[in-house]
Design a protein around this motif. Structure first.
Motif, short mmCIF file in Angstrom:
data_model
loop_
_atom_site.label_atom_id
_atom_site.label_comp_id
_atom_site.label_asym_id
_atom_site.label_seq_id
_atom_site.Cartn_x
_atom_site.Cartn_y
_atom_site.Cartn_z
N LEU A 1 0.87 -1.18 0.00
CA LEU A 1 0.00 0.00 0.00
C LEU A 1 0.90 1.23 0.00
CD1 LEU A 1 -2.55 -1.43 2.55
CD2 LEU A 1 -2.94 -1.06 0.11
N GLN A 2 0.83 2.00 -1.09
CA GLN A 2 1.82 3.06 -1.34
C GLN A 2 1.74 4.22 -0.36
OE1 GLN A 2 4.39 2.81 -3.54
NE2 GLN A 2 3.64 0.73 -3.82
N GLN A 3 0.56 4.46 0.20
CA GLN A 3 0.41 5.61 1.10
C GLN A 3 0.78 5.27 2.54
OE1 GLN A 3 -1.87 3.70 -0.13
NE2 GLN A 3 -3.70 3.57 1.15
N LEU A 4 1.06 4.00 2.81
CA LEU A 4 1.42 3.58 4.16
C LEU A 4 2.92 3.33 4.27
CD1 LEU A 4 -1.38 0.98 5.09
CD2 LEU A 4 -1.38 3.47 5.40
N THR A 5 3.47 3.54 5.46
CA THR A 5 4.89 3.27 5.70
C THR A 5 5.12 1.75 5.72
OG1 THR A 5 4.66 3.12 8.10
CG2 THR A 5 5.11 5.32 7.16
N VAL A 6 6.40 1.39 5.74
CA VAL A 6 6.79 -0.01 5.87
C VAL A 6 6.14 -0.62 7.11
CG1 VAL A 6 8.80 -1.45 6.46
CG2 VAL A 6 8.96 0.25 4.60
N PHE A 7 6.29 0.06 8.24
CA PHE A 7 5.69 -0.44 9.49
C PHE A 7 4.19 -0.64 9.33
CE2 PHE A 7 3.75 -0.30 13.61
CZ PHE A 7 4.65 -0.91 14.46
N GLU A 8 3.52 0.37 8.76
CA GLU A 8 2.06 0.31 8.64
C GLU A 8 1.60 -0.78 7.66
OE1 GLU A 8 1.36 5.08 9.55
OE2 GLU A 8 1.55 4.37 7.48
N LEU B 1 13.50 -9.84 10.85
CA LEU B 1 13.70 -11.06 10.06
C LEU B 1 14.11 -10.73 8.61
CD1 LEU B 1 13.22 -14.21 10.23
CD2 LEU B 1 10.91 -13.75 9.40
N VAL B 2 13.56 -9.66 8.05
CA VAL B 2 13.91 -9.29 6.68
C VAL B 2 14.94 -8.14 6.65
CG1 VAL B 2 11.69 -10.08 5.78
CG2 VAL B 2 11.97 -7.67 6.38
N LYS B 3 15.48 -7.84 7.81
CA LYS B 3 16.55 -6.84 7.98
C LYS B 3 16.16 -5.46 7.48
CE LYS B 3 20.26 -10.20 8.19
NZ LYS B 3 19.52 -11.44 7.88
N LEU B 4 14.99 -5.01 7.91
CA LEU B 4 14.52 -3.69 7.50
C LEU B 4 14.01 -2.84 8.66
CD1 LEU B 4 12.65 -4.27 4.11
CD2 LEU B 4 14.75 -2.96 4.48
N GLU B 5 14.46 -3.17 9.88
CA GLU B 5 14.01 -2.38 11.05
C GLU B 5 14.28 -0.91 10.82
OE1 GLU B 5 16.49 -4.72 11.15
OE2 GLU B 5 16.56 -5.66 13.14
N HIS B 6 15.43 -0.61 10.19
CA HIS B 6 15.87 0.79 10.03
C HIS B 6 15.05 1.53 8.96
CE1 HIS B 6 17.86 -1.64 7.06
NE2 HIS B 6 18.31 -0.58 6.42
N LYS B 7 14.19 0.81 8.23
CA LYS B 7 13.38 1.48 7.20
C LYS B 7 11.90 1.51 7.58
CE LYS B 7 16.72 2.24 4.18
NZ LYS B 7 17.19 1.73 2.92
N ALA B 8 11.60 1.26 8.86
CA ALA B 8 10.20 1.14 9.31
C ALA B 8 9.36 2.36 8.94
CB ALA B 8 10.16 0.90 10.82
N LYS B 9 9.98 3.55 8.95
CA LYS B 9 9.19 4.77 8.72
C LYS B 9 9.20 5.21 7.26
CE LYS B 9 9.26 6.59 13.38
NZ LYS B 9 10.40 6.67 14.32
N PHE B 10 9.86 4.44 6.40
CA PHE B 10 9.93 4.80 4.97
C PHE B 10 8.63 4.42 4.26
CE2 PHE B 10 14.60 5.44 3.83
CZ PHE B 10 15.02 5.62 5.14
N LEU C 1 12.02 2.94 -1.25
CA LEU C 1 12.80 1.72 -1.12
C LEU C 1 13.18 1.16 -2.49
CD1 LEU C 1 10.69 -0.24 1.52
CD2 LEU C 1 12.58 1.33 1.95
N SER C 2 14.26 0.39 -2.51
CA SER C 2 14.61 -0.36 -3.73
C SER C 2 13.61 -1.49 -3.92
CB SER C 2 16.02 -0.92 -3.60
OG SER C 2 16.03 -1.98 -2.66
N GLY C 3 13.63 -2.09 -5.11
CA GLY C 3 12.74 -3.22 -5.39
C GLY C 3 12.94 -4.36 -4.42
N GLY C 4 14.19 -4.67 -4.15
CA GLY C 4 14.50 -5.77 -3.23
C GLY C 4 13.97 -5.50 -1.84
#
Ligand code: ADP
Ligand code: ADP
Length: 228
Positions: free
Chosen positions: A91-98, A124-133, A138-141
């Motif tokens: 969902l493009q309007q929501l952050t990673v966390f959301e 687990l997917v090593k993205l804690e640091h991008k939670a608010k992005f 983000l990159s495709g990966g």
């Protein structure tokens, strides 16, 4: 865990996507589904999470025949099955966390549990640091890793991935495989439709090859084998 019994799927205009498929996947397996475009791979996958119903035959997830499951029970089924797509479907309007939290909110988890579990799966997917992005940042990966985190947030017994590396460059595809391997090692049954010959031939596992709606090969440590 998963059992298809004489499954037929005929779309309008008499398009036979699957013709008498019988196959079983045991708990804890990691299975590749390969085959040319139009072979029926996506249909096979959509039948498992009840995006489609078979024209004939039974599709068991555990003890439940999902082909006859009333619509009101679909949310319960989807707690047992996580799904990942080629195009991420975040969902493009929501952050990673959301995005990840959303999967848990719909099953009425408490805010405390949601916070805890989202942090856990982003780890687990090593993205804690991008939670608010946002996904667009983000990159495709990374977007695919968010999609995987969302898919496993409910600790499903089965993770189904339809061409999860299809939109990614080769190096990034391998990082996605590492994540899927980790999830598999945690005990999740993984079913992955793929055109990625290199991955199938390098990380050997059970290969189910579908062609023209039928199972052509089913090998324990198979090859991609053909140029599709
Ligand atoms: P694959 O994933 O291996 O490319 P699909 O399961 O998408 O194969 O498609 C199998 C066949 O069913 C193809 O001939 C395709 O055109 C047809 N098909 C798939 N989905 C639909 C649909 N929703 N309506 C009509 N025909 C479909
Ligand atoms: P990868 O190696 O996963 O393909 P990239 O090289 O594409 O990653 O991206 C490197 C970093 O740049 C990533 O951490 C990502 O968050 C950031 N990034 C990529 N695309 C964008 C974008 N459109 N806007 C902001 N940041 C981006």
């Amino acid at each position: 865990m998963i059992r298809l019994e004489d499954v037929w799927k005929v779309y309008p205009h008499n398009v036979k996507a699957l013709s008498g498929v019988t196959v079983e996947v045991t708990r804890g397996e990691f299975v590749y589904i390969v085959g040319p475009s139009g072979a029926g791979k996506s249909t096979f996958i959509r039948l498992m999470y009840r995006e489609e119903r078979p024209t004939k035959g039974a599709v068991f997830i555990g003890d439940t025949d999902v082909s006859t499951l009333p619509d009101k029970h679909i949310p319960l089924l989807r707690r047992k099955i996580g799904v990942v797509f080629q195009d991420f479907k975040l969902l493009q309007q929501l952050t990673v966390f959301e995005n990840v939290a959303f999967a848990l909110e719909v099953i009425e988890e408490t805010p405390e549990n949601i916070e805890k579990r989202v942090t856990e799966v982003l780890g687990l997917v090593k993205l804690e640091h991008k939670a608010k992005f946002l996904p667009s940042e983000l990159s495709g990966g990374e977007q695919q890793r968010v999609a995987i985190a969302r898919a496993v947030a409910n600790k499903p017994e089965v993770l189904i991935a339809d061409e999860p590396t299809g939109n990614l460059d080769p190096d990034t595809a391998w990082t996605i495989m590492d994540v899927l391997d980790n999830i598999h090692q945690l005990g999740t049954t993984v079913i992955m439709a793929t055109h990625n010959k290199e991955i199938v031939n390098t990380r050997k596992r059970r290969v189910i090859a579908i062609a023209d709606g039928r199972i052509l090969r089913d090998e324990a440590r198979g090859n991609y084998a053909y140029e599709y």
